[in-house]
Design a protein around this motif. Structure first.
Motif, short mmCIF file in Angstrom:
data_model
loop_
_atom_site.label_atom_id
_atom_site.label_comp_id
_atom_site.label_asym_id
_atom_site.label_seq_id
_atom_site.Cartn_x
_atom_site.Cartn_y
_atom_site.Cartn_z
N ILE A 47 0.83 -1.20 0.00
CA ILE A 47 0.00 0.00 0.00
C ILE A 47 0.87 1.25 0.00
CG2 ILE A 47 -1.64 1.33 1.39
CD1 ILE A 47 -2.84 -1.42 2.22
N PHE A 48 1.94 1.24 0.78
CA PHE A 48 2.83 2.40 0.83
C PHE A 48 3.52 2.64 -0.51
CE2 PHE A 48 3.50 1.88 5.64
CZ PHE A 48 2.47 2.74 5.92
N SER A 49 3.74 1.59 -1.29
CA SER A 49 4.44 1.75 -2.56
C SER A 49 3.51 2.08 -3.72
CB SER A 49 5.23 0.48 -2.89
OG SER A 49 4.37 -0.59 -3.16
N MET A 50 2.22 2.16 -3.47
CA MET A 50 1.28 2.42 -4.56
C MET A 50 1.48 3.75 -5.26
SD MET A 50 -2.23 0.75 -3.28
CE MET A 50 -3.10 0.73 -4.83
N PRO A 51 1.70 4.87 -4.56
CA PRO A 51 1.82 6.14 -5.29
C PRO A 51 2.91 6.14 -6.35
CG PRO A 51 1.52 6.59 -2.98
CD PRO A 51 1.71 5.11 -3.12
N ILE A 52 4.06 5.58 -6.05
CA ILE A 52 5.14 5.59 -7.04
C ILE A 52 4.92 4.53 -8.11
CG2 ILE A 52 6.80 4.06 -5.92
CD1 ILE A 52 8.64 6.73 -6.74
N SER A 53 4.16 3.50 -7.79
CA SER A 53 3.89 2.49 -8.81
C SER A 53 2.91 3.00 -9.86
CB SER A 53 3.38 1.21 -8.18
OG SER A 53 2.11 1.40 -7.62
N PHE A 54 2.20 4.09 -9.57
CA PHE A 54 1.34 4.71 -10.58
C PHE A 54 2.17 5.38 -11.67
CE2 PHE A 54 -2.08 5.10 -7.17
CZ PHE A 54 -2.73 3.97 -7.60
N ILE A 55 3.38 5.81 -11.33
CA ILE A 55 4.27 6.42 -12.32
C ILE A 55 4.75 5.37 -13.30
CG2 ILE A 55 6.49 7.57 -12.63
CD1 ILE A 55 6.00 8.92 -9.92
N ARG A 56 5.23 4.26 -12.75
CA ARG A 56 5.66 3.12 -13.57
C ARG A 56 5.36 1.86 -12.78
NH1 ARG A 56 11.61 3.36 -14.96
NH2 ARG A 56 11.82 1.43 -13.82
N ARG A 57 4.68 0.93 -13.38
CA ARG A 57 4.17 -0.25 -12.66
C ARG A 57 5.27 -1.05 -11.97
NH1 ARG A 57 -0.38 -2.39 -12.21
NH2 ARG A 57 -1.61 -1.86 -14.01
N ASP A 58 6.44 -1.15 -12.56
CA ASP A 58 7.51 -1.96 -11.98
C ASP A 58 8.43 -1.13 -11.09
OD1 ASP A 58 8.54 -0.50 -14.07
OD2 ASP A 58 9.96 -2.05 -14.67
N PHE A 72 16.29 7.52 -3.16
CA PHE A 72 15.64 8.50 -4.02
C PHE A 72 14.19 8.13 -4.28
CE2 PHE A 72 14.37 9.70 -8.35
CZ PHE A 72 14.37 11.08 -8.21
N TYR A 73 13.92 6.86 -4.61
CA TYR A 73 12.55 6.42 -4.86
C TYR A 73 11.70 6.53 -3.59
CZ TYR A 73 13.80 4.54 -9.43
OH TYR A 73 14.20 4.40 -10.73
N TRP A 74 12.29 6.21 -2.45
CA TRP A 74 11.56 6.29 -1.19
C TRP A 74 11.16 7.74 -0.90
CZ3 TRP A 74 13.68 6.90 4.23
CH2 TRP A 74 12.70 6.66 5.19
N VAL A 75 12.09 8.67 -1.07
CA VAL A 75 11.79 10.08 -0.83
C VAL A 75 10.76 10.60 -1.84
CG1 VAL A 75 12.78 12.41 -0.85
CG2 VAL A 75 13.97 10.56 0.34
N LEU A 76 10.89 10.20 -3.09
CA LEU A 76 9.91 10.59 -4.11
C LEU A 76 8.53 10.06 -3.75
CD1 LEU A 76 9.38 11.94 -6.86
CD2 LEU A 76 9.93 9.74 -7.92
N ASN A 77 8.47 8.82 -3.32
CA ASN A 77 7.21 8.23 -2.90
C ASN A 77 6.64 8.97 -1.69
OD1 ASN A 77 5.28 6.02 -3.25
ND2 ASN A 77 5.97 5.39 -1.23
N LEU A 78 7.50 9.32 -0.75
CA LEU A 78 7.06 10.07 0.43
C LEU A 78 6.52 11.45 0.05
CD1 LEU A 78 9.75 9.25 3.11
CD2 LEU A 78 7.30 8.91 3.33
N LEU A 79 7.16 12.10 -0.91
CA LEU A 79 6.68 13.40 -1.35
C LEU A 79 5.29 13.30 -1.98
CD1 LEU A 79 9.94 14.98 -2.81
CD2 LEU A 79 8.67 15.73 -0.79
N ILE A 80 5.08 12.27 -2.77
CA ILE A 80 3.76 12.06 -3.38
C ILE A 80 2.71 11.80 -2.30
CG2 ILE A 80 2.39 10.56 -4.89
CD1 ILE A 80 5.02 10.08 -6.48
N GLN A 81 3.03 10.92 -1.35
CA GLN A 81 2.10 10.62 -0.27
C GLN A 81 1.83 11.85 0.58
OE1 GLN A 81 3.97 7.45 1.84
NE2 GLN A 81 3.24 5.89 0.44
#
Length: 98
Positions: A47-58, A72-81
């Protein structure tokens, strides 16, 4: 238009960061101990990884592409959330005031 409230944004960002870090750490420990509770933490990580998976499924935020890229991906995901939670909080505040 209301001013962007940086303090609120940072509070939400660091709260989400702490929660995700603790759930991730708990997931690792429970997976290593072969606990049945690891299924719950695995779903939370999904569930926590869903926002960044909308950008690219994998592209989950815990991608195994190295430490720097993973952070970097974690921070990007956190910014989206954080942006999503911030907008929801502001909408709730505006509804309450009106």
């Amino acid at each position: 238009m209301n001013k962007f409230k940086t303090k609120l944004f940072l509070k939400v960002f660091f709260a989400l960061m702490l929660v995700e870090f603790l759930v991730g750490l708990l997931d690792v420990f429970l997976t290593q101990s072969n606990s049945g509770l690891s299924t719950i933490t695995s779903w939370l990580m999904f569930i926590f990884s869903m926002p960044i998976s909308f950008i690219r499924r994998d592209l989950p935020f815990y991608a195994a592409e190295g430490a720097v890229v993973g952070i970097f991906y974690w921070v990007l995901n956190l910014l989206i959330q954080t942006a999503i939670v911030y907008v929801v909080i502001e909408l709730c505040k505006n509804r309450k005031n009106n």
